[in-house]
Design an enzyme around this catalytic site. Sequence first.
Site, PDB file in Angstrom:
ATOM      1  N   CYS A 127       0.805  -1.223   0.000  1.00 60.02           N
ATOM      2  CA  CYS A 127       0.000   0.000   0.000  1.00 60.02           C
ATOM      3  C   CYS A 127       0.841   1.278   0.000  1.00 60.02           C
ATOM      4  O   CYS A 127       0.321   2.355  -0.281  1.00 60.02           O
ATOM      5  CB  CYS A 127      -0.943   0.007   1.198  1.00 60.02           C
ATOM      6  SG  CYS A 127      -2.010  -1.450   1.269  1.00 60.02           S
ATOM      7  N   HIS A 269      -3.668   6.700   1.454  1.00 60.73           N
ATOM      8  CA  HIS A 269      -4.069   5.376   1.005  1.00 60.73           C
ATOM      9  C   HIS A 269      -5.458   5.081   1.541  1.00 60.73           C
ATOM     10  O   HIS A 269      -5.737   5.286   2.736  1.00 60.73           O
ATOM     11  CB  HIS A 269      -3.059   4.338   1.491  1.00 60.73           C
ATOM     12  CG  HIS A 269      -3.560   2.940   1.412  1.00 60.73           C
ATOM     13  ND1 HIS A 269      -4.032   2.381   0.239  1.00 60.73           N
ATOM     14  CD2 HIS A 269      -3.677   1.975   2.364  1.00 60.73           C
ATOM     15  CE1 HIS A 269      -4.419   1.147   0.465  1.00 60.73           C
ATOM     16  NE2 HIS A 269      -4.215   0.874   1.747  1.00 60.73           N
ATOM     17  N   ASN A 299     -10.304  -0.797  -0.676  1.00 63.54           N
ATOM     18  CA  ASN A 299      -8.844  -0.719  -0.567  1.00 63.54           C
ATOM     19  C   ASN A 299      -8.239  -1.385  -1.805  1.00 63.54           C
ATOM     20  O   ASN A 299      -8.289  -2.605  -1.958  1.00 63.54           O
ATOM     21  CB  ASN A 299      -8.396  -1.426   0.716  1.00 63.54           C
ATOM     22  CG  ASN A 299      -6.883  -1.430   0.902  1.00 63.54           C
ATOM     23  OD1 ASN A 299      -6.125  -1.216  -0.030  1.00 63.54           O
ATOM     24  ND2 ASN A 299      -6.449  -1.699   2.117  1.00 63.54           N
TER      25      ASN A 299
END
Length: 344
Positions: A127, A269, A299
Amino acid sequence: MIQQIDASGKPSRQQTFGVAFVGSGSAQLKTVLSNDQLAAVVDTSDEWIATRTGIRQRHIAGPDESVRSLGAQAAAAAIAQANLAPADIDLILLATSTPDDLFGSACQIQHEIGASRAVAFDITAACSGFVFALVTAAQFIRTGAYKNVVVIGADVLSRLTDWRDRRTCVLFGDGAGAMVMQRCEESDRLLSFEMHSDGSLNDCLNATYQHESTPLADEVTTQKGGFVPITMNGREVYRFAVKRVPEVLEKALFHAGLSTSDIDWLILHQANQRILDAVAQRLGIPAERVVSNMAKHGNTDAASIPIAIDEWVRAGKIKPGDTLALSGFGAGLSWGAAILKWGQ
């Protein structure tokens, strides 16, 4: 060219170029998986997912979609927005944890978009990958090695998701976003960056390779196995994020000579809305300056930041000259931040 200042405060002999951010793009996936649809697979509900994560749906790559196709679509859109042709691109960096080919997918994307002059390679930092790739690209530009660079974040996390585990399967989606960075002789729009890693916390979030020993010849054995689905200690990852992300952003802002009041857009993120809210509150940044699109994307790992940037740019929200504060964080564990001004 921009002149470097050495430790004594005098101009050094080495001169470097600046970095400009001139184009963005993202892929448009065909398939949407809503919370209600997911509730038919595992014991969950739209209300349970939305209140705990802020996610309402996520996109899932279909049989004819891949990291290669999604990354190529995002890259092509970014190149077009930058008013460049694929032949103008010198370097392609792909941030991904789910390549189509374990030896790398950046070269596949290079071929797909026709960027025949570009060198291409993958970066794996989960990420944090897009921020790490952006910083890496900047070094090639600042030294004068390359002029036009495409940085891509693309992941198909549905490949690594255990769809029976409601603690993790509700979080992840597939996607790709890209940015074009360009050499600039008059100014440097990457104002600062800060990056960190802590491998002692690796067990909090991973998708490990597991194997069994297989006899080969005499006393020689080999490993045979594969990667298991994502496992995560959600409580520890949350604690890590709400502590480390504000810290790394404050350090990056300090290096840039800026304060939180100078930030036009905070782009984190897209892991969990609660994390975004906690970080923004700690930094004193109002909600209207925090970019959030996880309600429709979930996500998407390395893709989340460039997708968010592209959507806000194309909606006219991010304008040339705006100051963006980016932060990626996640598996590794790793975390980083970059402060930049959008445009040339």
